[in-house]
Design an enzyme around this catalytic site. Structure first.
Site, mmCIF file in Angstrom:
data_model
loop_
_atom_site.group_PDB
_atom_site.id
_atom_site.type_symbol
_atom_site.label_atom_id
_atom_site.label_comp_id
_atom_site.label_asym_id
_atom_site.label_seq_id
_atom_site.Cartn_x
_atom_site.Cartn_y
_atom_site.Cartn_z
ATOM 1 N N LYS A 144 -14.909 -10.796 41.672
ATOM 2 C CA LYS A 144 -13.804 -11.478 40.995
ATOM 3 C C LYS A 144 -13.513 -10.769 39.672
ATOM 4 C CE LYS A 144 -13.192 -14.684 44.061
ATOM 5 N NZ LYS A 144 -13.599 -13.828 45.172
ATOM 6 N N ASP A 145 -12.313 -10.975 39.166
ATOM 7 C CA ASP A 145 -11.851 -10.291 37.960
ATOM 8 C C ASP A 145 -12.837 -10.446 36.807
ATOM 9 O OD1 ASP A 145 -9.510 -11.389 39.602
ATOM 10 O OD2 ASP A 145 -8.562 -9.802 38.437
ATOM 11 N N ARG A 146 -13.010 -9.363 36.062
ATOM 12 C CA ARG A 146 -13.880 -9.443 34.892
ATOM 13 C C ARG A 146 -13.216 -10.245 33.789
ATOM 14 N NH1 ARG A 146 -14.472 -7.383 29.954
ATOM 15 N NH2 ARG A 146 -12.610 -6.089 30.159
ATOM 16 N N LYS A 197 -18.277 -17.689 35.772
ATOM 17 C CA LYS A 197 -18.469 -16.656 34.753
ATOM 18 C C LYS A 197 -17.211 -16.501 33.922
ATOM 19 C CE LYS A 197 -17.185 -12.910 37.893
ATOM 20 N NZ LYS A 197 -15.921 -12.576 37.215
ATOM 21 N N GLN A 206 -7.625 -2.994 38.117
ATOM 22 C CA GLN A 206 -9.068 -3.292 38.036
ATOM 23 C C GLN A 206 -9.868 -2.378 38.952
ATOM 24 O OE1 GLN A 206 -6.464 -5.409 38.768
ATOM 25 N NE2 GLN A 206 -7.215 -7.509 38.670
#
Length: 616
Positions: free
Chosen positions: A229-231, A200, A314
């Site tokens: 997981k990180d955006r 992504k 985050q």
């Protein structure tokens, strides 16, 4: 049925109303002044000190650099339990299992004739998915149902339907392709779960999974993953889903944007939360101002000393209202406030005009049915909550239950993280980087799960999870600062046997909460707690410098970039600007941004780095 806004005691309400919590505290004696506020739910850009992130362990001066100037400068690859770096390398379907011809014994078929059995056997042997066989069936529905079941049992790999031909009833059989959700026709010998790599770009894991689930008409709860997981980045991780054909998933690649599914396989068991060794990060810092010696010294310090294992920015969201404010309201049982914090207008938050207008409409009209369609489709949290308010604008708890479980947990976990961050800052600032009597220790940062558990998980893991040991004058020489842990607040948590324990008590009392009482009527908000090492050393640390002029030229390639055969600049030794490429691995639930923070000595909040980008 009427719903109130939760089981908030009068005392808790009074304490909340009288409190003035600005969510920042770096020393115990500052708590009363800084952790209380009518301003408890105020809005504004969230910075590190708002969420307890205040200290560093490196004494080096640091240097300037922009983090995530482009989201493609931040690559994350999950590391599986066997140590494999998870990568998207293809979008091919897995090799089909050989279909064995069923051995039908005389007498095993009570309803299917021998002649029809031969037709069905021949169909299976042909492996021709375009063919079908039609056989005569009874007009009695119950007998037809038993006939369908008999064919399914004796001819695995076939699917059947009833066909009406005038007054006759026929059963039509064909080789199953399992392209839908026909779980009852899942081929024998195949693992019950389809595992795949989710790649992504600039999307949150939960958002991506929710979108995939919606597009194939499934509940997102049927998908499992080891962690989010990180955006803002390009990330690859494993996902598993129960009895969904890879053909159906691969077909989404034609429709999805910034999401690619691939590396399909069949497995017997689903993925579990924190069922991974960690993540590998490749990060590009742009507009770096440090000298080669400064950079080398900083990277060497990071490799050999590590960093404070804060929950990163985050964890607390990127909007004007931090997630832990909502979590605090949920733990107080103040569901009305929690819902309003999510839906209310946010001064200064004007990134999306449609979203801003939708919030204002709901706040003024309190007409959830009319407000739903005013919110953008990507605002799935707001839209789900509004759907729970339709018909009863006071059903705040019911509205919150419309969110996925992961989303509900996100808010209360954020509050736990805030308390942990503040406590850790106090511990490091006041007592330094040595174990002290009363500390809790668990040797081996990579050997146990640091992520929050549910009550069920905590009970299941109670015998297998490492238990903290209290440091005494007799055993203190056996441990280092890298063994020291602090708990997240929970009803199973053990607290340090020193003044850090009283810090937890005072912090949470100012919020109207009891640190020893974290059980709630709502199971999702009943928190057992866990332990987290206060310092972490990254592994496999490496770095290199690049020179560039154009900030839009990529300096690293993601998995999908490699599949598309994109190229990097041939020469990065020339250019007026300097970039630092950093690679390292971290255990689960550790934040790369916190490692980089100790390197750079600057705020890692999105707002701060946006201001740097705009200034360049």
């Amino acid at each position: 049925m009427e719903h109130d806004d939760g089981d908030v005691s009068c005392a808790k309400r009074q304490r909340l109303e009288n409190s003035k919590d600005t969510d920042r505290c770096t020393d115990k004696e500052d708590i009363q002044e800084e952790n209380s506020a009518d301003n408890a739910y105020s809005t504004g850009p969230v910075r590190e000190d708002d969420v307890g992130i205040t200290e560093y362990i490196s004494t080096l001066p640091g240097f300037s650099g922009i983090l995530k100037q482009r989201y493609s400068d931040f690559l994350v690859n999950e590391i599986s339990l066997d140590g494999e770096v998870v990568r998207l390398t293809n979008t091919d379907l897995p090799c089909p299992l050989p279909q064995a011809t069923p051995q039908v014994e005389t007498g095993s078929l009570a309803l299917v004739s021998r002649e029809d059995a031969d037709k069905l056997t021949e169909l299976l042997q042909s492996k021709d998915t375009s063919r079908c066989v039609t056989i005569q069936a009874s007009t009695d529905k119950g007998e037809r149902t038993r006939m369908h079941a008999e064919i399914s049992r004796c001819f695995p790999g076939l699917e059947t339907d009833t066909v009406v031909d005038g007054d006759n009833r026929l059963i039509q059989a064909r080789i199953t392709t399992n392209k839908g959700n026909a779980r009852h026709n899942w081929p024998k010998g195949r693992g019950d779960y389809c595992r795949f790599v989710l790649y992504k770009e600039n999307k949150d894991t939960m958002d991506a999974v929710g979108l995939i689930a919606k597009m194939i008409s499934l509940k997102s709860s049927l998908f499992q993953y080891c962690g989010t997981k990180d955006r803002r980045g390009k990330t690859s991780q494993h996902i598993s889903v129960y009895k969904v054909a890879p053909e159906k998933l691969r077909g989404l690649n034609k429709k999805l944007r910034n999401i690619v599914l691939g590396n399909f396989s069949y497995v017997e068991k689903p993925l579990q939360l924190s069922g991974a060794q960690g993540s590998k990060f490749t990060v590009v810092l742009r507009s770096v101002t440090g000298s080669q010696d400064q950079i080398d010294a900083g990277m060497t310090s990071l490799r050999e000393t590590g960093f404070i294992n804060y929950f990163g920015m985050q964890r607390f969201g990127t909007s004007a209202i931090p997630s832990h404010h909502i979590g605090r309201a949920l733990l107080l049982g103040d569901f009305k406030t929690a819902v309003e914090l999510i839906l209310k207008p946010r001064p200064g938050d004007t990134q999306d005009e449609q979203l801003t207008a939708a919030r204002q409409f709901w706040w003024e009209k309190r007409d959830s049915k009319a407000a739903i369609n005013k919110f953008p489709k990507f605002s799935y949290i707001e839209r789900n909550i509004l759907s729970g308010l339709v018909g009863n604008e006071n059903n705040f708890l019911g509205a919150f239950q419309k969110l996925s479980r992961n989303n509900r947990l996100m808010y209360v976990h954020a509050y736990q993280s805030y308390i942990w961050n503040v406590s850790t800052s106090h511990r490091v600032k006041k007592y330094g980087l040595k174990p002290m009597v009363g500390d809790l220790v668990i040797p081996g940062v990579g050997d146990y799960r640091q992520e929050e558990d549910t009550d069920e998980q905590a009970s299941e893991d109670s015998d297998s999870k490492p238990k903290p040991v209290i440091v005494t004058a007799e055993n203190i020489a056996e441990y280092s600062i890298y063994d020291v842990v602090l708990p997240t607040p929970g009803h199973f948590s053990v607290y340090p046997d020193n003044d850090i324990k009283s810090l937890y008590k005072e912090l949470m009392e100012k919020d109207g909460l009891d640190y020893t009482d974290m059980k709630r009527k709502q199971k999702d908000f009943s928190l057992p707690g866990t332990y987290r090492h206060i310092l972490v050393k990254p592994k496999d640390v490496s770095w290199q410098l690049h020179h560039y002029d154009d900030p839009n030229i990529p300096l690293v390639l993601s998995d999908w970039d490699i599949i598309k055969e994109e190229k990097l600049p041939e020469n990065t030794n020339e250019g007026s600007k300097l970039a630092l490429e950093v690679t390292f691995s971290l255990p689960p639930s550790c934040y790369a941004t916190m490692a980089l923070r100790d390197l750079l000595k600057i705020d890692t909040s999105a707002g701060y780095h946006t201001s740097l980008t705009n200034a360049t």
